[in-house]
Design an enzyme around this catalytic site. Structure first.
Site: not given
Ligand code: SF4
Length: 244
Positions: A125-126, A206, A209, A232
């Site tokens: 996701c990051c 985010c 998280c 991240c």
């Molecule tokens: S902090 Fe969480 S929601 Fe944001 S990009 Fe990374 S995994 Fe995705």
């Protein structure tokens, strides 16, 4: 034939070592002024999360040049308070070139169509929401300034003021600052705080998280709580991002 990345190569470890040696006893103000005014360091951007401690670095930069590009990665998962704060702080400091960097829509749909990748693959996701968008934005720059500090986490305890970051230099002018120094500067300059700090969030990423941090915990303990993940990925060596 040279690769596109190789063609962009401007700096390497020797340049980082040279600048680090000259920056060893320099103040954050002096280091920022030097990097932004000496054209030897090429096109320089500031990368900011507009998070809990972003105001001091941005204020120091604004003191030198309000026109410096500031890259802000809007992952699509940030707190609404962060989005509002980014606008408020940029206006307060009269920063004239804040660039909102977003994930590439088609790639985001392919990798995280349901918007739930954070729940089972936060690295992935990051990568699609932060690392890749920032990497694309940084292609236009030779050096970048980050606001990381050594006190923020054990993983940052050895942070250098200058690092080689692939083809670029990464400058961390606040690496040796303490929380007290940050608070004093923010108070002296009357910088607006991120509204979530007062609610128990000393480090803000985010929404899915980021959790509140208890007294005595590492300031970043609320980031990816429950996961074996502390960064991240935008500060890990190029080429180590997950592939899809
Ligand atoms: S902090 Fe969480 S929601 Fe944001 S990009 Fe990374 S995994 Fe995705």
């Amino acid at each position: 034939m040279a690769t596109p990345e190789a063609e962009l190569q401007r700096f390497g470890p020797a340049d980082a070592a040279w600048l680090a040696a000259h920056a060893a006893n320099a103040s954050a103000e002096a280091l920022i002024a030097h990097v932004l005014s000496d054209r030897a360091w090429g096109r320089v951007a500031v990368v900011s999360s507009f998070g809990a401690e972003s105001a001091v670095l941005l204020d120091l930069v604004a003191e030198v040049d309000r026109r410096v590009p500031v890259l802000f990665v809007d992952t699509g998962r940030l707190f609404p308070e962060t989005l509002a704060y980014a606008r408020e702080l940029a206006s307060h400091l009269r920063l004239s070139d804040v660039r909102w960097i977003r994930p590439e829509p088609q790639e985001l749909a392919r990798v995280d169509g349901k918007g739930l990748r954070w729940s089972y693959d936060p690295d992935g996701c990051c990568a699609v929401r932060k690392v890749q968008p920032l990497a694309r934005a940084l292609l236009a720059f030779d050096s970048w300034i980050s606001g990381r500090k050594r006190f923020q986490a054990d993983t940052r305890a050895g942070l250098a003021k200058v690092e080689a970051d692939g083809a670029r230099l990464k400058i961390n002018p606040l690496a040796d600052w303490s929380p007290e120094m940050l608070r004093a500067r923010a108070a002296e300059r009357r910088l607006p705080p991120h509204p979530l700090v007062a609610e128990g969030y000393p480090s803000i990423g985010c929404m899915p998280c980021t959790t509140k941090v208890l007294p005595g915990e590492d300031p970043r303990a609320g980031r990816w709580r429950g996961w074996d993940k502390t960064e991240c990925g935008i500060h890990t060596p190029p080429g180590s991002e997950p592939a899809f």
